[in-house]
Design a protein around this motif. Structure first.
Motif, mmCIF file in Angstrom:
data_model
loop_
_atom_site.group_PDB
_atom_site.id
_atom_site.type_symbol
_atom_site.label_atom_id
_atom_site.label_comp_id
_atom_site.label_asym_id
_atom_site.label_seq_id
_atom_site.Cartn_x
_atom_site.Cartn_y
_atom_site.Cartn_z
ATOM 1 N N ARG A 271 0.897 -1.095 0.130
ATOM 2 C CA ARG A 271 -0.054 -0.093 0.078
ATOM 3 C C ARG A 271 1.038 1.461 0.116
ATOM 4 O O ARG A 271 1.731 1.643 1.070
ATOM 5 C CB ARG A 271 -0.945 0.022 1.177
ATOM 6 C CG ARG A 271 -1.797 -1.371 1.287
ATOM 7 C CD ARG A 271 -2.815 -1.269 2.492
ATOM 8 N NE ARG A 271 -1.815 -1.343 3.749
ATOM 9 C CZ ARG A 271 -1.109 -2.407 4.129
ATOM 10 N NH1 ARG A 271 -1.438 -3.826 3.644
ATOM 11 N NH2 ARG A 271 -0.738 -2.418 5.264
ATOM 12 N N VAL A 272 0.856 2.133 -1.207
ATOM 13 C CA VAL A 272 1.782 3.359 -1.184
ATOM 14 C C VAL A 272 0.848 4.419 -1.000
ATOM 15 O O VAL A 272 -0.144 4.772 -1.623
ATOM 16 C CB VAL A 272 2.307 3.133 -2.526
ATOM 17 C CG1 VAL A 272 3.334 4.283 -2.819
ATOM 18 C CG2 VAL A 272 2.771 1.846 -3.175
ATOM 19 N N TRP A 273 1.777 5.338 -0.162
ATOM 20 C CA TRP A 273 1.066 6.796 0.068
ATOM 21 C C TRP A 273 2.029 7.733 -0.743
ATOM 22 O O TRP A 273 3.257 7.506 -0.574
ATOM 23 C CB TRP A 273 1.081 6.900 1.513
ATOM 24 C CG TRP A 273 0.507 8.279 1.857
ATOM 25 C CD1 TRP A 273 1.286 9.518 2.326
ATOM 26 C CD2 TRP A 273 -0.702 8.682 1.517
ATOM 27 N NE1 TRP A 273 0.375 10.453 2.604
ATOM 28 C CE2 TRP A 273 -1.097 10.031 2.100
ATOM 29 C CE3 TRP A 273 -2.020 8.025 1.221
ATOM 30 C CZ2 TRP A 273 -2.026 10.718 2.113
ATOM 31 C CZ3 TRP A 273 -3.100 8.892 1.228
ATOM 32 C CH2 TRP A 273 -3.327 10.128 1.625
ATOM 33 N N ILE A 274 1.480 8.410 -1.543
ATOM 34 C CA ILE A 274 2.370 9.700 -2.592
ATOM 35 C C ILE A 274 1.968 10.914 -1.854
ATOM 36 O O ILE A 274 0.714 11.282 -2.204
ATOM 37 C CB ILE A 274 2.014 9.118 -3.977
ATOM 38 C CG1 ILE A 274 2.365 7.776 -4.334
ATOM 39 C CG2 ILE A 274 3.080 10.281 -4.650
ATOM 40 C CD1 ILE A 274 2.044 7.307 -5.850
ATOM 41 N N ALA A 275 2.769 11.590 -1.585
ATOM 42 C CA ALA A 275 2.399 13.017 -1.033
ATOM 43 C C ALA A 275 3.804 13.878 -0.956
ATOM 44 O O ALA A 275 4.877 13.318 -0.860
ATOM 45 C CB ALA A 275 2.035 12.709 0.332
ATOM 46 N N PRO A 276 3.515 15.250 -0.835
ATOM 47 C CA PRO A 276 2.260 15.714 -0.700
ATOM 48 C C PRO A 276 2.428 16.967 -2.000
ATOM 49 O O PRO A 276 1.332 17.937 -1.786
ATOM 50 C CB PRO A 276 2.593 16.898 0.465
ATOM 51 C CG PRO A 276 3.980 17.008 0.652
ATOM 52 C CD PRO A 276 4.737 16.032 -0.133
#
Length: 472
Positions: free
Chosen positions: A129-134
């Motif tokens: 599960r990948v979070w891309i920010a900001p």
């Protein structure tokens, strides 16, 4: 001393309260004593000192403190530690009272913006599960997330973006004032740490807002301590060192080293380049020219929705072709050179020249569909999202790339970029050459959609990220 309800200033002592209310019991002046009429009272001086102290505290602790920007890192970190432990209400008072008037929200606006920013997407159900920010510049954080969803089996991704001048789609949109809010920052940290396995940090900016600093350094430590894998990705001006660029490119927009914007970008890019050099994890860049500043990085191509931007409109069939130039930044794109070169052609009726700026996405798409030629830029040495969109629409695209970028792309993809090379010195002659050989130009334009689909539909971007995603 006791604190006032806002948690900022000490309560006034009785003498000060009496002065503030108008003290009717003050003793009369002694006989022969000099008159104090018109002179500041002791209590007024004390109140002024308190006001100065409050301003100093706000200037040191508020989220966007100008004082903290010039303090040594260790001092700034101590102040951030103090702010992180403040009650939320006290931190909000600091932020509101220090921030510029144009940056303030009414209580109702703040509540609405906070509610919007707190609509966090449901994390993917996938194992990775990948979070891309900001940052989400040009909508790329969102586009990379969708590319991973579509082209990386077992991987799901979501992104977050701080809202800016141009609206791009994102899974979570956060107003700048909320990005700096202590309550939102604490909740965002819990959400990311509890929902994701990997974090792709854009432009070296903090993932949780400036809770731990102005860059992502401390955020990375906390993410890794919680067991998440971290990679860094640079978009452009965050990494491109102006002085080095000016040495490599004859019409660099950074030729004036004393320009205030150039000075600011130089300081920022050098700081970020050093940060990337010290980082022991994967580093990605969105355009191949940035490999000049981060040679150890991997190119993760920008992504365009090739179906949305596809167009069947004819090219170079009208007697007076339409030439369009819509820069995201006139200074960076060398727009003054383009305007000066094409004005005589437009005045003579050889071309119709459309020069726009600051348009929304729908207008940009309509302008590209109606164009014959699109001139992207003549100064920076790359092609970006707008140029890819013009290629997808089957337009004749001109831009300054340079041999190095063209070679890197060919080595990585096996394809030649179907963008006609032009420079600040040759743009008029290059446009005239296109008009003199329309068949050849149409053939170049016809190859644009296939190139965009092969390189920028998200498959190569997902493939570039996969080695990192398989690490954990």
């Amino acid at each position: 001393m006791a604190s006032s309800p806002d948690g900022l200033s000490p309560a006034q002592p009785p003498a000060a309260r009496a002065s503030a209310e108008g003290d009717r019991t003050a003793p009369p002046a002694r006989a022969g004593a000099p008159s104090r009429a018109g002179a500041p009272s002791r209590s007024a001086a004390l109140a002024g000192a308190r006001a100065q102290l409050k301003r100093a505290v706000r200037g040191a602790l508020a989220a966007d403190s100008p004082v903290r920007r010039v303090l040594p890192d260790d001092v700034g970190e101590r102040l951030r530690q103090v702010r992180r432990h403040l009650p939320v209400r006290a931190a909000r008072v600091l932020d509101r009272q220090l921030g510029g008037a144009g940056d303030r929200l009414s209580p109702e606006e703040f509540a609405a913006a906070f509610a919007q920013a707190s609509r966090r997407p449901q994390p993917p159900a996938d194992d990775v599960r990948v979070w891309i920010a900001p940052a989400n510049f040009a909508g790329q954080g969102y586009a990379w997330a969708r590319a991973l969803d579509a082209h990386a089996p077992g991987v799901g991704a979501r992104n977050m973006a701080v809202t800016g001048r141009i609206a791009f789609e994102a899974d979570q949109l956060v107003a700048p004032q909320i990005y700096r809010d202590l309550a939102w920052q604490r909740a965002q940290e819990r959400y990311v740490l509890g929902g994701y396995t990997h974090v792709l940090v854009e432009s070296e900016r903090p993932v949780f807002g400036p809770l731990y600093g102005r860059t992502c350094v401390e955020d990375v430590r906390r993410l890794r301590a919680a067991g998440l894998a971290v990679a860094l990705l640079s978009h452009g001006s965050d990494l491109r060192v102006p002085s080095d660029h000016a040495r490599r490119h004859p019409h660099s927009p950074f030729a004036d080293a004393s320009d205030p914007t150039t000075v600011k970008l130089e300081r920022q890019a050098r700081r970020n380049r050093d940060l990337l050099a010290r980082f022991d994890g994967p580093v990605f860049v969105s355009t191949p020219d940035l490999l000049d500043d981060a040679p150890h990085a991997t190119w993760c191509p920008t992504v365009v929705d090739v179906h949305t931007w596809s167009s069947a409109a004819p090219v170079l069939e009208r007697p007076v072709p339409r030439v369009v130039h819509i820069p995201s930044s006139a200074g960076l794109k060398g727009s003054a050179h383009i305007d000066a070169a094409l004005a005589p052609l437009a005045a003579a009726g050889v071309i119709e020249y459309r020069r726009l700026q600051g348009v929304d996405r729908a207008t940009l798409q309509a302008e590209y569909e109606a164009a014959d030629l699109v001139i992207d830029q003549v100064a920076i040495g790359l092609y970006g999202v707008a140029a890819i969109e013009a290629l997808t629409a089957g337009r004749v695209v001109l831009a300054y790339l340079g041999d190095t970028v063209r070679t890197r792309i060919h080595e990585a993809t096996g394809r030649a970029v179907p963008i006609i090379e032009t420079t600040a010195d040759t743009v008029r002659a290059d446009v005239e050459a296109v008009l003199a050989d329309r068949d050849s130009a149409r053939a170049v334009a016809a190859s644009g959609p296939a190139y965009a689909a092969a390189v920028h539909d998200g498959r190569r971007s997902a493939a570039a990220l996969m080695p990192w995603l398989r690490q954990a």
